[in-house]
Design a protein around this motif. Structure first.
Motif, PDB file in Angstrom:
ATOM      1  N   GLY A  22       0.821  -1.201   0.000  1.00  0.00           N
ATOM      2  CA  GLY A  22       0.000   0.000   0.000  1.00  0.00           C
ATOM      3  C   GLY A  22       0.851   1.245   0.000  1.00  0.00           C
ATOM      4  N   ARG A  23       0.170   2.377  -0.070  1.00  0.00           N
ATOM      5  CA  ARG A  23       0.797   3.694  -0.093  1.00  0.00           C
ATOM      6  C   ARG A  23       1.799   3.803  -1.242  1.00  0.00           C
ATOM      7  NH1 ARG A  23      -3.315   5.216   2.882  1.00  0.00           N
ATOM      8  NH2 ARG A  23      -3.126   4.725   5.124  1.00  0.00           N
ATOM      9  N   SER A  24       1.512   3.125  -2.340  1.00  0.00           N
ATOM     10  CA  SER A  24       2.461   3.122  -3.454  1.00  0.00           C
ATOM     11  C   SER A  24       2.618   4.514  -4.047  1.00  0.00           C
ATOM     12  CB  SER A  24       2.008   2.131  -4.531  1.00  0.00           C
ATOM     13  OG  SER A  24       0.694   2.443  -4.966  1.00  0.00           O
ATOM     14  N   HIS A  25       1.532   5.279  -4.099  1.00  0.00           N
ATOM     15  CA  HIS A  25       1.631   6.627  -4.652  1.00  0.00           C
ATOM     16  C   HIS A  25       2.534   7.498  -3.780  1.00  0.00           C
ATOM     17  CE1 HIS A  25       0.578  10.471  -6.405  1.00  0.00           C
ATOM     18  NE2 HIS A  25       0.221  10.914  -5.208  1.00  0.00           N
ATOM     19  N   GLU A  26       2.316   7.448  -2.472  1.00  0.00           N
ATOM     20  CA  GLU A  26       3.114   8.284  -1.563  1.00  0.00           C
ATOM     21  C   GLU A  26       4.586   7.897  -1.627  1.00  0.00           C
ATOM     22  OE1 GLU A  26       0.339   6.752  -0.813  1.00  0.00           O
ATOM     23  OE2 GLU A  26      -1.093   8.249  -0.057  1.00  0.00           O
ATOM     24  N   ARG A  27       4.856   6.611  -1.688  1.00  0.00           N
ATOM     25  CA  ARG A  27       6.258   6.170  -1.764  1.00  0.00           C
ATOM     26  C   ARG A  27       6.897   6.618  -3.076  1.00  0.00           C
ATOM     27  NH1 ARG A  27       6.369   0.010  -1.068  1.00  0.00           N
ATOM     28  NH2 ARG A  27       4.259   0.123  -1.929  1.00  0.00           N
ATOM     29  N   ALA A  28       6.121   6.554  -4.137  1.00  0.00           N
ATOM     30  CA  ALA A  28       6.656   6.955  -5.452  1.00  0.00           C
ATOM     31  C   ALA A  28       6.973   8.455  -5.478  1.00  0.00           C
ATOM     32  CB  ALA A  28       5.647   6.614  -6.548  1.00  0.00           C
ATOM     33  N   VAL A  29       6.098   9.254  -4.856  1.00  0.00           N
ATOM     34  CA  VAL A  29       6.329  10.701  -4.819  1.00  0.00           C
ATOM     35  C   VAL A  29       7.606  11.007  -4.045  1.00  0.00           C
ATOM     36  CG1 VAL A  29       5.466  12.875  -3.864  1.00  0.00           C
ATOM     37  CG2 VAL A  29       3.912  11.346  -5.107  1.00  0.00           C
ATOM     38  N   PHE A  30       7.781  10.348  -2.911  1.00  0.00           N
ATOM     39  CA  PHE A  30       8.976  10.602  -2.108  1.00  0.00           C
ATOM     40  C   PHE A  30      10.236  10.127  -2.831  1.00  0.00           C
ATOM     41  CE2 PHE A  30      12.022   9.606   1.286  1.00  0.00           C
ATOM     42  CZ  PHE A  30      12.037  10.820   1.961  1.00  0.00           C
ATOM     43  N   ARG A  31      10.150   8.956  -3.446  1.00  0.00           N
ATOM     44  CA  ARG A  31      11.306   8.417  -4.180  1.00  0.00           C
ATOM     45  C   ARG A  31      11.677   9.333  -5.338  1.00  0.00           C
ATOM     46  NH1 ARG A  31       9.191   3.969  -5.158  1.00  0.00           N
ATOM     47  NH2 ARG A  31      10.057   2.747  -3.429  1.00  0.00           N
ATOM     48  N   ARG A  32      10.673   9.821  -6.050  1.00  0.00           N
ATOM     49  CA  ARG A  32      10.919  10.715  -7.183  1.00  0.00           C
ATOM     50  C   ARG A  32      11.575  12.015  -6.705  1.00  0.00           C
ATOM     51  NH1 ARG A  32      12.553  12.176 -12.021  1.00  0.00           N
ATOM     52  NH2 ARG A  32      11.407  13.923 -12.925  1.00  0.00           N
ATOM     53  N   ASN A  33      11.189  12.493  -5.546  1.00  0.00           N
ATOM     54  CA  ASN A  33      11.746  13.751  -5.037  1.00  0.00           C
ATOM     55  C   ASN A  33      13.254  13.647  -4.815  1.00  0.00           C
ATOM     56  OD1 ASN A  33      10.960  16.512  -3.995  1.00  0.00           O
ATOM     57  ND2 ASN A  33      12.035  15.722  -2.198  1.00  0.00           N
ATOM     58  N   LEU A  34      13.708  12.474  -4.419  1.00  0.00           N
ATOM     59  CA  LEU A  34      15.138  12.282  -4.183  1.00  0.00           C
ATOM     60  C   LEU A  34      15.911  12.092  -5.482  1.00  0.00           C
ATOM     61  CD1 LEU A  34      15.108  10.002  -0.997  1.00  0.00           C
ATOM     62  CD2 LEU A  34      15.285  12.488  -1.158  1.00  0.00           C
ATOM     63  N   GLU A  35      15.199  11.980  -6.569  1.00  0.00           N
ATOM     64  CA  GLU A  35      15.860  11.897  -7.877  1.00  0.00           C
ATOM     65  C   GLU A  35      16.011  13.271  -8.520  1.00  0.00           C
ATOM     66  OE1 GLU A  35      13.328   9.250  -9.974  1.00  0.00           O
ATOM     67  OE2 GLU A  35      13.960   7.461  -8.850  1.00  0.00           O
ATOM     68  N   LEU A  36      15.388  14.294  -7.922  1.00  0.00           N
ATOM     69  CA  LEU A  36      15.450  15.650  -8.461  1.00  0.00           C
ATOM     70  C   LEU A  36      16.488  16.457  -7.712  1.00  0.00           C
ATOM     71  CD1 LEU A  36      11.613  16.409  -8.668  1.00  0.00           C
ATOM     72  CD2 LEU A  36      13.113  15.759 -10.563  1.00  0.00           C
ATOM     73  N   PRO A  37      17.331  17.218  -8.394  1.00  0.00           N
ATOM     74  CA  PRO A  37      18.275  18.083  -7.683  1.00  0.00           C
ATOM     75  C   PRO A  37      17.528  19.191  -6.957  1.00  0.00           C
ATOM     76  CG  PRO A  37      18.296  18.576 -10.027  1.00  0.00           C
ATOM     77  CD  PRO A  37      17.435  17.348  -9.858  1.00  0.00           C
ATOM     78  N   PRO A  38      18.117  19.727  -5.884  1.00  0.00           N
ATOM     79  CA  PRO A  38      17.424  20.776  -5.119  1.00  0.00           C
ATOM     80  C   PRO A  38      17.048  21.982  -5.973  1.00  0.00           C
ATOM     81  CG  PRO A  38      19.336  19.971  -3.910  1.00  0.00           C
ATOM     82  CD  PRO A  38      19.407  19.359  -5.282  1.00  0.00           C
ATOM     83  N   GLU A  39      17.834  22.237  -7.060  1.00  0.00           N
ATOM     84  CA  GLU A  39      17.557  23.402  -7.893  1.00  0.00           C
ATOM     85  C   GLU A  39      16.308  23.228  -8.765  1.00  0.00           C
ATOM     86  OE1 GLU A  39      21.735  23.081  -6.737  1.00  0.00           O
ATOM     87  OE2 GLU A  39      20.375  21.710  -7.809  1.00  0.00           O
ATOM     88  N   ASP A  40      15.868  21.996  -8.940  1.00  0.00           N
ATOM     89  CA  ASP A  40      14.690  21.735  -9.774  1.00  0.00           C
ATOM     90  C   ASP A  40      13.454  22.315  -9.077  1.00  0.00           C
ATOM     91  OD1 ASP A  40      12.330  20.345 -10.913  1.00  0.00           O
ATOM     92  OD2 ASP A  40      13.853  19.189 -12.005  1.00  0.00           O
ATOM     93  N   GLU A  41      12.656  23.053  -9.833  1.00  0.00           N
ATOM     94  CA  GLU A  41      11.494  23.709  -9.223  1.00  0.00           C
ATOM     95  C   GLU A  41      10.459  22.715  -8.709  1.00  0.00           C
ATOM     96  OE1 GLU A  41       8.913  24.506 -13.349  1.00  0.00           O
ATOM     97  OE2 GLU A  41       9.741  26.178 -12.202  1.00  0.00           O
ATOM     98  N   HIS A  42      10.553  21.467  -9.149  1.00  0.00           N
ATOM     99  CA  HIS A  42       9.611  20.453  -8.669  1.00  0.00           C
ATOM    100  C   HIS A  42      10.099  19.749  -7.405  1.00  0.00           C
ATOM    101  CE1 HIS A  42       8.545  20.769 -13.032  1.00  0.00           C
ATOM    102  NE2 HIS A  42       7.333  20.833 -12.495  1.00  0.00           N
ATOM    103  N   HIS A  43      11.351  20.005  -7.018  1.00  0.00           N
ATOM    104  CA  HIS A  43      11.873  19.384  -5.800  1.00  0.00           C
ATOM    105  C   HIS A  43      11.203  20.008  -4.580  1.00  0.00           C
ATOM    106  CE1 HIS A  43      14.743  17.482  -3.074  1.00  0.00           C
ATOM    107  NE2 HIS A  43      14.812  18.653  -2.441  1.00  0.00           N
ATOM    108  N   ARG A  44      10.881  19.178  -3.604  1.00  0.00           N
ATOM    109  CA  ARG A  44      10.252  19.650  -2.378  1.00  0.00           C
ATOM    110  C   ARG A  44      11.198  19.417  -1.199  1.00  0.00           C
ATOM    111  NH1 ARG A  44       8.015  21.928  -5.621  1.00  0.00           N
ATOM    112  NH2 ARG A  44       5.772  21.950  -6.164  1.00  0.00           N
ATOM    113  N   PHE A  45      11.284  20.435  -0.336  1.00  0.00           N
ATOM    114  CA  PHE A  45      12.194  20.377   0.813  1.00  0.00           C
ATOM    115  C   PHE A  45      11.516  19.840   2.065  1.00  0.00           C
ATOM    116  CE2 PHE A  45      13.637  23.897  -1.901  1.00  0.00           C
ATOM    117  CZ  PHE A  45      14.920  23.438  -2.198  1.00  0.00           C
TER     118      PHE A  45
END
Length: 795
Positions: A22-45
């Protein structure tokens, strides 16, 4: 060498993760965030997970942590086991250290913070000169010292470490600590530790970020930690007050409530809100199928009983039920179902029994469960693998959604057995508490974290076993906790709320909520007033509560009301040492040294073996110019406690006034050997140097003293006198002006200022200054004679 075998904890974590569905969507969102550099406007802190109890917040946070570690991140997990910002930083540093990245400077400062906090609680010296300044100035200084526990034998008075109140304590509180500690940094580590510690944390996190792709900090159970962490985190993330936070840091918070939009609304573009509800039917079915539970009647029963709450679905799935036995009984809870489906009666009994303590470790487990070592080790290992048991550091605790019905089942099923088990646990914690007390000095139990934890646990089980009979003792602890920091008071409030809820004791629960409301509305004084207002007249804690309230009143300047409260406390308990001592200090601060001495005499009668009391009596004799009695008591105090720097300094001051400068220098030198940064002793030694016409040494000691204690009015006046005698009148005026800024009613400073002005030929200003001195002290002979001389005749 072969690869190291995984630890038991790692194996348990792997098995739990293997069953995470379960919670596959939430895990995917978090995993994707760690694939984005901090400078990317889609990255969340910042991620904030929130939802009701039982929806799987902690499971998801732990999954996020594992995802982060798989990406090479350094991680730290903080939960409700911390009660302050410094404790949270300590947890972060400790966990990063286990991953090979020690925050060495933060660890050092945290150790200093803890040491300085203990010193501020247990200080037994006076760092203020009560001789010359005005009564008003002296009262402020004394009240500040009382509030900080900085008088001999006083210990930690109310609010000693309440950073918010101490910060309001104007210059005198800071001056008192400045005289005690080596640097302003040490003072701030007591008053506002986050101001010193946070920049160091941020700097070391930035250094650590250079060695790992990410640092992810998790703050779980935010509904409990948020009240003290949320404002701090907001400043750390959104301002540069403490410095800059590395962009490679991601913060995850998790609690029952959404973020406060008033505080965080402007940060919405940089954070991800993760609301959690119960599992969807598809998610629940997927988890059950992963455990081999596919029979439709059984799946339907699990869905009905759990309402999709992940912790319950996981718990029931773990037992792999084969049939829906008992379908149709609406009173059967999910936990009862779990116990039915566990075939081993011993394990079922263990699961129930171990729900009783709020937190569990191997020692507590053995206090609950009987058996051989081999049997207990096996059962303890089995329990640790249950989905409803969450490991928090070196302890475990049941998930609330599972624990609450387990407690209800036992309390209702066998009230006598319920009481007996809680009494057994209370006795175990009492025994461990007594072992801890044996290694502590009398009166310093509250300063010891282990003692406090054991006392809380003991009190919880006593309240569960017999709420009515245990309540008076717990309320006594609440009174004593009011003499400590706010976070400790809240822990006792939480104890009452938890025990009232778990034991279904409405009176206990009401005390918890009412006292919490009083604390929120008016702080610890309001808690004490509420307690006294509710008292029936036979409570054992009333005298202590009145003495504690009197301490607050004295510190806040309501001295007459404080004396009234001390009197009420002593009417209830004539043997209450702390009330006699507090009244002595308040009387002394008001200039009633005779009355103070009478109280101290009573203190010595009641505690004759405490050398601090003998020293305190000697100090009051010194203030009353009873030099022989002062030397007698101070010498006895030194004999009993030769490391008491205050006793040496006070005896040295007595010798100096008597003109025995050699003895004074010897005693004051010894005080400074014991405490090199002792400003008061430096000031008194300066007087001895003056008596020997060693003016350079006099000024050197005064300069050093005022460097340590810049807001010491007496010290500035003394240095002004030394400068005036040396002919440095302009410099002397600056010191007198500083002394009068600190204490506008300081008669000696007005008179000395008049003398300096006269030397500079500023006759009218000099006369005005002398008039003010005589207005404040009409019997001031030196000022009167000088004024008469300046005016050309008798005043």
């Amino acid at each position: 060498m072969g690869r190291a075998r995984p630890s038991m904890q790692e194996l348990i974590a792997r098995r739990r993760r293997a069953g995470f569905v379960g919670r596959s969507h939430e895990r995917a969102v978090f995993r994707r965030n760690l694939e984005l550099p901090p400078e990317d406007e889609h990255h969340r802190f910042l991620f904030h997970v929130h939802g009701n109890a039982g929806v799987g917040k902690t499971f998801l946070v732990r999954e996020f942590e594992q995802i982060a570690r798989e990406r090479g991140a350094l991680t730290a997990y903080v939960d409700e086991s911390v009660d302050s910002v410094p404790e949270a930083m300590g947890t972060i540093s400790r966990q990063l250290g286990l991953q090979g990245r020690r925050l060495k400077e933060l660890d050092r400062l945290l150790a200093v913070h803890r040491e300085r906090r203990r010193e501020a609680e247990a200080i037994a010296v006076v760092d203020a000169e009560p001789g010359e300044p005005s009564a008003a100035g002296l009262v402020v200084a004394r009240a500040g010292l009382v509030g900080l526990g900085m008088l001999p034998g006083v210990g930690a008075f109310a609010g000693a470490l309440d950073a918010g109140q101490l910060a309001q304590g104007a210059d005198r509180f800071r001056a008192s600590l400045s005289a005690r500690f080596r640097s302003q940094e040490d003072v701030q580590l007591v008053l506002t530790p986050e101001r010193v510690l946070t920049p160091v944390l941020l700097g070391e996190l930035s250094e650590a970020a250079s060695t790992a792709p990410w640092i992810v900090l998790f703050f779980d159970t935010y509904e409990r930690t948020g009240p003290f962490l949320d404002g701090w985190l907001h400043e750390v993330i959104t301002t540069d007050r403490y410095g800059t936070l590395s962009a490679d840091v991601v913060i995850v918070t998790s609690g029952q409530r959404p973020f406060d939009t008033a505080r965080w609304g402007g940060f919405a573009d940089f954070m991800t809100d993760v609301p959690l509800g119960p599992f969807t039917e598809a998610e629940a079915r997927g988890l059950l199928a992963g455990k081999g539970v596919v029979a439709e009647p059984v799946v339907d029963e699990v869905l009905r009983l759990t309402g999709g709450l992940p912790v319950l679905v996981s718990t029931l799935a773990e037992t792999r039920p084969a049939d829906p036995d008992g379908v149709g009984d609406p009173s059967t809870t999910a936990v009862e179902r779990f116990l039915k489906w566990e075939p081993d009666p011993v394990r079922r009994a263990v699961a129930l029994a171990c729900a009783l303590p709020r937190r569990l470790d191997a020692d507590v487990f053995r206090a609950v469960v009987d058996g051989t070592d081999t049997e207990l080790d096996a059962l303890y290992g089995w329990l640790r693998e249950r989905p409803f048991v969450d490991e928090r550091g070196d302890r475990m605790q049941y998930h609330d959604v599972v624990r609450a019905p387990m407690l209800r089942l036992q309390r209702r099923g066998s009230p006598r057995r319920w009481a007996e088990r809680h009494e057994r646990l209370a006795a175990a914690f009492a025994g461990w508490r007594e072992e801890t007390e044996a290694r502590l000095e009398d009166g310093y139990e509250w300063a010891d974290e282990d003692w406090r934890e054991l006392r809380l646990a003991e009190s919880y089980h006593l309240l569960c076993a017999a709420p009515r009979s245990a309540l008076p003792a717990v309320l006594t602890d609440v009174v004593d906790a009011c003499g400590q920091a706010d976070d400790l008071v809240r822990r006792w409030m939480r104890l009452l709320a938890d025990a009232g809820q778990d034991a279904d004791a409405q009176a206990v629960r009401a005390w918890g909520s009412d006292l919490t409301r009083a604390l929120d509305e008016g702080g610890k004084p309001e808690v004490l007033r509420f307690l006294l207002g509710r008292a029936r007249g036979d409570e054992p804690w009333r005298a202590r509560a009145r003495a504690e309230l009197a301490d607050f009143l004295a510190r806040d300047g309501a001295y007459e009301r404080a004396l009234e409260e001390y009197g009420r406390a002593l009417a209830l308990d004539p043997y209450l040492v702390r009330a006699h001592r507090g009244r002595a200090l308040t009387r002394g601060g008001l200039g009633d040294h005779e009355g103070a001495l009478a109280d101290v005499e009573r203190v010595v009668e009641l505690e004759p073996d405490n050398p601090d009391n003998i020293v305190l009596r000697g100090e009051h004799h010194r203030l009353l110019r009873h030099d022989d009695e002062a030397v007698r008591d101070l010498s006895e105090g030194i004999r009993r406690a030769p490391a008491n720097a205050f006793a040496w300094a006070s005896r040295g001051a007595t010798h100096e006034r008597a003109g025995d400068h050699a003895a004074a220098l010897a005693d004051l030198g010894r005080a400074l050997d014991l405490k090199p940064d002792y400003a008061w002793a430096l000031g008194r030694r300066a007087r001895a140097w003056r008596g020997l016409a060693e003016y350079d040494r006099q000024l050197a000691d005064l300069d050093r003293a005022l460097g340590l204690w810049p807001d010491w009015g007496w010290g500035h006046c003394e240095r002004g006198d030394a400068l005036r005698v040396a002919g440095r009148h302009e410099e002397a005026l600056a010191d007198y002006d500083r002394a009068l800024t600190i204490d506008p009613e300081y008669a000696s400073a007005h008179a000395s200022r008049g003398a300096a002005l006269a030397e500079l030929g500023r006759r009218e200003e000099a006369l005005a200054a002398l008039d003010r001195a005589l207005e404040l002290r009409p019997s001031y002979e030196w000022a009167g004679a000088l004024r008469a001389r300046l005016s050309g005749g008798p005043n």
